[in-house]
Design an enzyme around this catalytic site. Structure first.
Site, short mmCIF file in Angstrom:
data_model
loop_
_atom_site.label_atom_id
_atom_site.label_comp_id
_atom_site.label_asym_id
_atom_site.label_seq_id
_atom_site.Cartn_x
_atom_site.Cartn_y
_atom_site.Cartn_z
CG ASP A 346 -50.59 -38.79 -55.57
OD1 ASP A 346 -50.64 -39.54 -54.56
OD2 ASP A 346 -51.30 -38.96 -56.57
C1 BGC Z 1 -53.10 -41.62 -55.21
C2 BGC Z 1 -53.70 -40.59 -54.27
C3 BGC Z 1 -53.82 -41.17 -52.90
C4 BGC Z 1 -52.44 -41.60 -52.43
C5 BGC Z 1 -52.43 -42.16 -51.02
C6 BGC Z 1 -51.82 -42.23 -54.65
O1 BGC Z 1 -51.46 -43.33 -55.40
O2 BGC Z 1 -52.84 -41.04 -56.46
O3 BGC Z 1 -54.95 -40.19 -54.76
O4 BGC Z 1 -54.39 -40.25 -52.03
O5 BGC Z 1 -51.97 -42.61 -53.31
O6 BGC Z 1 -53.05 -43.38 -50.97
#
Ligand code: BGC
Length: 773
Positions: A346
């Site tokens: 993530d």
């Molecule tokens: C989220 C993800 C997301 C990523 C990119 C993170 O804060 O948990 O689900 O895909 O950001 O935007």
């Protein structure tokens, strides 16, 4: 996760059917006639086993195990093959009380690997070969450049290697459609799609989102989000498919298939134990091994079996170790579930170079803080082997090859127009299908026979389309409920509106109208959990004030999940409109005015009290103490009445269930639960019959678990024959002491109904399982 012996060692003694009256069939070449006679338990068991071994030994055998009827009605249901024959031998069907005599199946010699859902390895063989050939030609620095993020026009990017025809990877959120870019469709949120219980619709929605991503030049869609709605107030529940692992797994399979059908790699996220936002980057989810395998891995298993190309590991720790550097969890995913694609972190969830790479993280996102210079040094020193680096790259290239990105790389652009008339129509269809009618008394809905209607509440004129955070889609427009209601009502109904939150203002217009509609919105976003399931004093007072002056008060809630309803007894109807996307008002008006009968079913429980289900945990440790008892399972175990149960949702018509039978499908190991559903009302409607399995006590499962569902559209008076397949996998439990799944022996009850608390038909089945007992 922690390897070791389970404290809850199961012992599942085989239950013997008790003496009783039993239907016994005389069969000739698949045609049976039934009579009834008194049977001793020994005779019944012997007959069961004889029959079972016949079934197991004969792969193409088809037969009825219980409650067989000859139905000339239409057949409907997932994989409704119609391949079952009519051979039968005992009763035990609809209405049987107790777990007495029933048919039996013998799965004792079953290969346990069939208890896991897997992608056919043949599906990756060619891609592996293509990836291997490329890895051989890559220089060390090229390999290193492929395992971390780079600058770009998207949420994430990875450079390509043009000399070898490896395209750059472009990554974009998210679970509800293309984010951060214009000219896209704002589809309903995943929780709304979950309320449709409609695999086909979810696949179409996945394909439409994938098509828009592709048009925008995206190679990797950061979706679906398949954490479970364990905590009703969790901030990202709107991105989820609800609280039930089976429902989530089924819809995950459909969403992944849809997205990837467009040559866009899907990303199952967030692996694993990311069920709340509070302290998500520091908290440690403590989940016992059996629960992890049965509940929280299940949707990821389905994603892998559907061929998902990427998995995103989560921010949180699991058992004290960050998920993105958790050797056991990542091995469970890759070796246990057979995942051949790559694991990306993530955004900012990588916390080490050497540990993470060696634990199984394949790509750091969105930058190169750990997998840049640090990883290069580590590979030079040998603390991360080049073989491991090759594996990381091979995994990325395998998914790219399998989804077809080499021969057909993304060519779209962020400024392209991705939305279309067809996608808007699909968004409307999905939003309409998701509307969930929880209560409807005295014919409050549909809105008929009215001369005036008071429309109250800010969400009627300032509509909610979706949730916040990385899944937020830029809405081109949102049809407001008020606008659509005025349009649909025409001149025959006078519509008055106030968005004032003051109870007296609302009551003033409600008192003079034939019916009052209160439309309320509940906001939710990534990054924080909802403070409470309560709508707040002011909103509750507003509903109370309206209900006090208008006996036909209808409440519409645009909510990401459960809310409390202290005023429930005083209102006539409640509709959950979820986060419906840009077509909000059109979908709502269609249901309110009865152009469409509501079809939604709750993918989450609405508890009667906030404390009946887990609250967000703000300590360093998030303890999943309820174990297997997520959502409705917990309420069932504790005997707590929900406000509205999982699976509940009314229609404008009524349905009757009848004639349940249990059949042996053509495949020796598959059963079919068949029954009829009849539309007994005066309107067209769609029912979602649900199948719940009750394990023998010794299996130590919650009282009942969802193991099948279907969807049937019925004209008034129409009957459909519904067939729900049931195989050994649906009977499995995880045994930590063997680190494998088993089918416990014993007597199971199979129940079918309209919600988890409205079960209409049942039968029993004796299973000789894989546990050797
Ligand atoms: C989220 C993800 C997301 C990523 C990119 C993170 O804060 O948990 O689900 O895909 O950001 O935007």
């Amino acid at each position: 996760m922690a390897r070791g012996r389970s404290k809850r060692r199961r012992q599942a003694p085989r239950r013997r059917p008790t003496p009783g009256r039993s239907f016994v069939a005389t069969c000739d070449r698949g045609r049976c006639s039934r009579g009834s006679r008194w049977e001793s338990p020994a005779t019944i068991l012997a007959a069961s086993l004889r029959f079972a071994s016949l079934v197991v030994l004969s792969p193409s055998f088809g037969g009825c195990l219980a409650g067989c009827t000859d139905s000339g009605s239409h057949e409907e249901g997932p994989n409704a093959t119609g391949g079952a024959g009519t051979l039968g031998y005992t009763g035990g069907a609809a209405g049987n009380a107790g777990r007495a005599a029933g048919p039996a199946v013998d799965w004792s010699s079953l290969d346990r690997s069939t208890l896991r859902a897997r992608l056919d390895p043949a599906d990756v063989t060619m891609a592996h070969q293509q990836a291997d050939a490329l890895v051989e030609q890559l220089t060390l620095s090229e390999k290193l450049s492929l395992v971390h993020g780079a600058e770009g026009d998207y949420v994430g990017a990875v450079v390509g290697v043009p000399r070898l025809g490896i395209p750059a990877l472009t990554l974009q959120d998210g679970p509800a459609g293309v984010t951060q870019l214009d000219d896209v469709t704002a589809f309903p949120a995943p929780i709304a799609l979950a309320a449709t219980f409609d695999r086909e619709l979810v696949e179409l929605w996945g394909a439409a989102m994938g098509r828009e991503q592709r048009t925008k030049g995206v190679a990797v869609q950061l979706a679906p989000m398949i954490n479970l709605a364990r905590v009703p107030a969790a901030g990202r529940n709107f991105e989820s498919f609800g609280e039930d692992p089976y429902l989530c797994a089924e819809l995950t399979r459909a969403a992944v298939t849809g997205i990837q059908s467009q040559r866009v790699i899907a990303t199952a996220k967030h692996f694993v134990g990311n069920e709340q936002e509070t302290d998500r980057t520091t908290g440690s989810s403590e989940i016992d091994e059996r629960t992890l395998h049965e509940i929280y891995y299940a949707p990821f298993e389905a994603a892998v079996a559907a061929g998902v190309g990427a998995v995103m590991c989560s921010y949180n720790r699991v058992g004290g170790t960050y998920a993105c550097e958790h050797p056991t969890a990542l091995a469970d995913l890759k070796e246990g579930l057979g995942f051949s694609g790559w694991v990306m972190s993530d955004w900012g969830a990588t916390h080490s170079g050497v540990e993470a790479a060696n634990a199984g993280l394949d790509m750091e996102m969105p930058g190169s803080a750990w997998f840049g210079a640090e990883l290069e040094t580590a590979v030079g020193l040998g603390t991360v082997s080049e073989t491991r680096l090759d594996d990381m790259v091979r995994r990325i290239l395998t998914s790219a090859a399998r989804i077809g990105l080499f021969e057909d790389p993304p060519v779209g652009s962020p400024s392209a127009v991705a939305t279309s008339v067809e996608h808007v129509a699909l968004a409307l269809r999905a939003a309409t299908s998701s509307m969930t009618l929880l209560k409807n008394e005295s014919g409050a809905l549909p809105l008929e026979g009215l001369r005036s209607l008071a429309v109250i509440g800010a969400a009627a004129s300032a509509p909610i389309a979706g949730g916040g955070g990385s899944a937020a889609v830029r809405v081109p427009y949102v049809v407001a409920p008020l606008q659509a209601i005025e349009q649909r009502a025409g001149t025959a109904v006078t519509v008055v509106h106030t968005s004032s939150p003051i109870a007296d203002d609302a009551a003033a217009i409600a008192a003079a109208a034939d019916a009052a509609l209160v439309v309320l919105g509940v906001e939710s976003s990534e990054g924080l959990d909802r403070p409470s399931l309560d709508l707040g004093d002011s909103a509750n007072a507003l509903v109370d004030a309206v209900a006090a002056v208008n006996s036909r008060t209808i409440v519409v809630l645009h909510t990401p999940g459960a809310v409390l309803m202290p005023w429930l007894e005083r209102v006539s109807a409640v509709v959950i409109g979820w986060y419906p996307g840009q077509e909000n008002g059109h979908a709502l008006a269609s249901v309110l005015f009865g152009d469409t009968s509501p079809t939604g079913k709750l993918p989450v429980s609405f508890p009667a009290s906030e404390s009946d289900l887990p609250l967000p945990d703000s300590s360093a440790t998030v303890s999943y103490t309820e174990g297997l008892e997520i959502g409705y399972r917990r309420l069932d175990t504790r005997g707590l009445a929900p406000l509205f149960s999982f699976g509940h949702g009314l229609s404008y018509t009524t349905f009757e269930y009848s004639d349940l039978s249990l059949n042996q499908a053509d495949s020796a190991q598959q059963l079919q639960v068949a029954f009829d559903v009849t539309n007994t009302g005066a309107r067209e409607g769609t029912e979602t019959p649900q199948l719940y399995l009750e394990y023998p006590d010794a299996a130590e499962e919650p009282p009942r678990v969802l193991r099948g569902f279907s969807r049937v559209e019925l004209a008034p008076g129409d009957t459909r024959h519904v067939v729900i397949p049931l195989g050994p996998r649906e009977f499995r439990v995880y045994d930590p002491s063997q680190q494998d799944f088993d089918v416990p022996s014993g007597t199971y009850r199979i129940r079918v109904g309209s919600s988890s608390r409205d079960l209409r038909l049942e039968t029993v089945l004796t299973v000789v399982g894989t546990d050797g007992s």
